[in-house]
Design a protein around this motif. Structure first.
Motif, PDB file in Angstrom:
ATOM      1  N   SER A  85       0.828  -1.203   0.000  1.00 34.98           N
ATOM      2  CA  SER A  85       0.000   0.000   0.000  1.00 34.98           C
ATOM      3  C   SER A  85       0.864   1.253   0.000  1.00 34.98           C
ATOM      4  O   SER A  85       1.940   1.285   0.597  1.00 34.98           O
ATOM      5  N   THR A  86       0.386   2.286  -0.672  1.00 37.42           N
ATOM      6  CA  THR A  86       1.101   3.565  -0.684  1.00 37.42           C
ATOM      7  C   THR A  86       0.548   4.524   0.368  1.00 37.42           C
ATOM      8  O   THR A  86       1.007   5.648   0.468  1.00 37.42           O
ATOM      9  N   SER A  87      -0.446   4.071   1.134  1.00 32.54           N
ATOM     10  CA  SER A  87      -0.984   4.915   2.202  1.00 32.54           C
ATOM     11  C   SER A  87      -0.734   4.240   3.544  1.00 32.54           C
ATOM     12  O   SER A  87      -0.257   3.108   3.606  1.00 32.54           O
ATOM     13  N   ASN A  88      -1.063   4.930   4.608  1.00 33.85           N
ATOM     14  CA  ASN A  88      -0.898   4.345   5.939  1.00 33.85           C
ATOM     15  C   ASN A  88      -2.243   3.968   6.553  1.00 33.85           C
ATOM     16  O   ASN A  88      -2.361   3.823   7.748  1.00 33.85           O
ATOM     17  N   VAL A  89      -3.264   3.783   5.699  1.00 32.34           N
ATOM     18  CA  VAL A  89      -4.601   3.420   6.175  1.00 32.34           C
ATOM     19  C   VAL A  89      -4.625   1.932   6.526  1.00 32.34           C
ATOM     20  O   VAL A  89      -4.294   1.086   5.697  1.00 32.34           O
ATOM     21  N   ARG A  90      -5.012   1.653   7.773  1.00 33.79           N
ATOM     22  CA  ARG A  90      -5.103   0.273   8.228  1.00 33.79           C
ATOM     23  C   ARG A  90      -6.460  -0.319   7.837  1.00 33.79           C
ATOM     24  O   ARG A  90      -7.471   0.379   7.849  1.00 33.79           O
ATOM     25  N   HIS A  91      -6.464  -1.596   7.506  1.00 29.87           N
ATOM     26  CA  HIS A  91      -7.683  -2.316   7.144  1.00 29.87           C
ATOM     27  C   HIS A  91      -7.810  -3.551   8.022  1.00 29.87           C
ATOM     28  O   HIS A  91      -6.811  -4.099   8.488  1.00 29.87           O
ATOM     29  N   ALA A  92      -9.051  -3.992   8.201  1.00 26.08           N
ATOM     30  CA  ALA A  92      -9.285  -5.218   8.968  1.00 26.08           C
ATOM     31  C   ALA A  92      -8.609  -6.395   8.282  1.00 26.08           C
ATOM     32  O   ALA A  92      -8.618  -6.493   7.055  1.00 26.08           O
ATOM     33  N   VAL A  93      -8.029  -7.266   9.080  1.00 23.68           N
ATOM     34  CA  VAL A  93      -7.401  -8.479   8.558  1.00 23.68           C
ATOM     35  C   VAL A  93      -8.408  -9.613   8.708  1.00 23.68           C
ATOM     36  O   VAL A  93      -8.753  -9.996   9.832  1.00 23.68           O
ATOM     37  N   PRO A  94      -8.942 -10.116   7.583  1.00 27.49           N
ATOM     38  CA  PRO A  94      -9.934 -11.194   7.667  1.00 27.49           C
ATOM     39  C   PRO A  94      -9.402 -12.390   8.458  1.00 27.49           C
ATOM     40  O   PRO A  94      -8.222 -12.730   8.405  1.00 27.49           O
ATOM     41  N   GLY A  95     -10.297 -12.996   9.229  1.00 35.56           N
ATOM     42  CA  GLY A  95      -9.938 -14.175   9.989  1.00 35.56           C
ATOM     43  C   GLY A  95      -9.326 -13.911  11.346  1.00 35.56           C
ATOM     44  O   GLY A  95      -8.933 -14.849  12.041  1.00 35.56           O
ATOM     45  N   THR A  96      -9.219 -12.636  11.753  1.00 34.20           N
ATOM     46  CA  THR A  96      -8.598 -12.319  13.046  1.00 34.20           C
ATOM     47  C   THR A  96      -9.610 -11.867  14.096  1.00 34.20           C
ATOM     48  O   THR A  96      -9.224 -11.441  15.182  1.00 34.20           O
ATOM     49  N   THR A  97     -10.883 -11.978  13.793  1.00 35.53           N
ATOM     50  CA  THR A  97     -11.924 -11.481  14.688  1.00 35.53           C
ATOM     51  C   THR A  97     -12.024 -12.300  15.962  1.00 35.53           C
ATOM     52  O   THR A  97     -11.947 -13.526  15.932  1.00 35.53           O
ATOM     53  N   GLU A  98     -12.206 -11.585  17.062  1.00 37.02           N
ATOM     54  CA  GLU A  98     -12.493 -12.202  18.353  1.00 37.02           C
ATOM     55  C   GLU A  98     -13.813 -11.626  18.849  1.00 37.02           C
ATOM     56  O   GLU A  98     -13.982 -10.405  18.883  1.00 37.02           O
ATOM     57  N   LEU A  99     -14.741 -12.511  19.200  1.00 37.04           N
ATOM     58  CA  LEU A  99     -16.044 -12.108  19.726  1.00 37.04           C
ATOM     59  C   LEU A  99     -16.071 -12.387  21.220  1.00 37.04           C
ATOM     60  O   LEU A  99     -15.709 -13.486  21.651  1.00 37.04           O
ATOM     61  N   VAL A 100     -16.487 -11.372  21.991  1.00 38.57           N
ATOM     62  CA  VAL A 100     -16.476 -11.488  23.446  1.00 38.57           C
ATOM     63  C   VAL A 100     -17.856 -11.120  23.985  1.00 38.57           C
ATOM     64  O   VAL A 100     -18.230  -9.934  23.978  1.00 38.57           O
ATOM     65  N   PRO A 101     -18.649 -12.099  24.444  1.00 40.51           N
ATOM     66  CA  PRO A 101     -19.936 -11.770  25.066  1.00 40.51           C
ATOM     67  C   PRO A 101     -19.696 -10.943  26.327  1.00 40.51           C
ATOM     68  O   PRO A 101     -18.789 -11.248  27.109  1.00 40.51           O
ATOM     69  N   VAL A 102     -20.507  -9.881  26.502  1.00 40.44           N
ATOM     70  CA  VAL A 102     -20.342  -9.006  27.666  1.00 40.44           C
ATOM     71  C   VAL A 102     -21.693  -8.735  28.315  1.00 40.44           C
ATOM     72  O   VAL A 102     -22.741  -8.931  27.716  1.00 40.44           O
ATOM     73  N   ARG A 103     -21.626  -8.249  29.550  1.00 43.36           N
ATOM     74  CA  ARG A 103     -22.837  -7.945  30.320  1.00 43.36           C
ATOM     75  C   ARG A 103     -23.362  -6.541  30.091  1.00 43.36           C
ATOM     76  O   ARG A 103     -24.486  -6.239  30.480  1.00 43.36           O
ATOM     77  N   ALA A 104     -22.540  -5.672  29.497  1.00 43.94           N
ATOM     78  CA  ALA A 104     -22.966  -4.296  29.264  1.00 43.94           C
ATOM     79  C   ALA A 104     -22.054  -3.670  28.215  1.00 43.94           C
ATOM     80  O   ALA A 104     -20.944  -4.160  27.973  1.00 43.94           O
TER      81      ALA A 104
END
Length: 137
Positions: A85-104
Motif C-alpha cells: 500500500s502507498t498509504s498508511n490506512v489500516r484495514h481489517a485483517v480477515p480471519g482475526t476477529t475475536e467475539l467477546v460476550p459481555v454484560r454491558a
C-alpha cells in the motif's frame, strides 16, 4: 422476531448511552451492506446483520425504533496496512476477529492482545406492548 444490530465503537464513545441485556433502547436504525462488515466479521456473520445503529444526523429524522436488548457481544479485530500500500490506512485483517460476550456496553472495552475493539453485535427484539398497571376493585 429478533434483529442483529451493529453498533460502532466510536458512535458509543462519542455520544452513546450505555446499555445491557434487558434494557429497552430507542435507536435510529439504518440498513447495512454486508460487504461493509465482511472483512471484520466474515461473510456469513456479516450477512446476519439486519441494521446498524446511527447516532448522528437524525435530529429531525424518523422516530427511533424501540428495542429490547437480548445479548451484547464485543467485536475485536486486527488491523494493519496492506502490503504494497502507498498509504498508511489500516484495514481489517480477515480471519482475526475475536467475539467477546459481555454484560454491558459503554463504548469501551478492555485491551486484547493483537486486536482492536471495533464495535458490538447486539441481538434485540421488539419489546412487548407496555400495559397499564392493573388496579384492584
Amino acid at each position: 422476531m429478533t434483529w442483529t444490530i451493529w453498533v460502532d465503537d466510536w458512535q458509543m464513545q462519542c455520544c452513546g448511552e450505555p446499555f445491557a441485556p434487558g434494557d429497552v433502547v430507542a435507536w435510529h436504525l439504518l440498513e447495512v451492506d454486508p460487504e461493509d462488515y465482511a472483512d471484520v466479521l466474515g461473510g456469513d456473520r456479516a450477512a446476519a446483520i439486519d441494521f446498524r445503529e446511527e447516532h448522528h444526523g437524525h435530529e429531525t429524522g424518523p422516530t427511533p425504533t424501540r428495542l429490547r436488548v437480548l445479548t451484547v457481544t464485543e467485536v475485536h479485530c486486527r488491523y494493519e496496512v496492506p502490503g504494497g500500500s502507498t498509504s498508511n490506512v489500516r484495514h481489517a485483517v480477515p480471519g482475526t476477529t475475536e467475539l467477546v460476550p459481555v454484560r454491558a456496553a459503554d463504548g469501551w472495552a478492555p485491551a486484547r492482545p493483537g486486536v482492536d475493539f471495533t464495535g458490538y453485535l447486539v441481538v434485540t427484539e421488539h419489546p412487548p406492548a407496555e400495559r397499564p398497571p392493573q388496579t384492584r376493585p
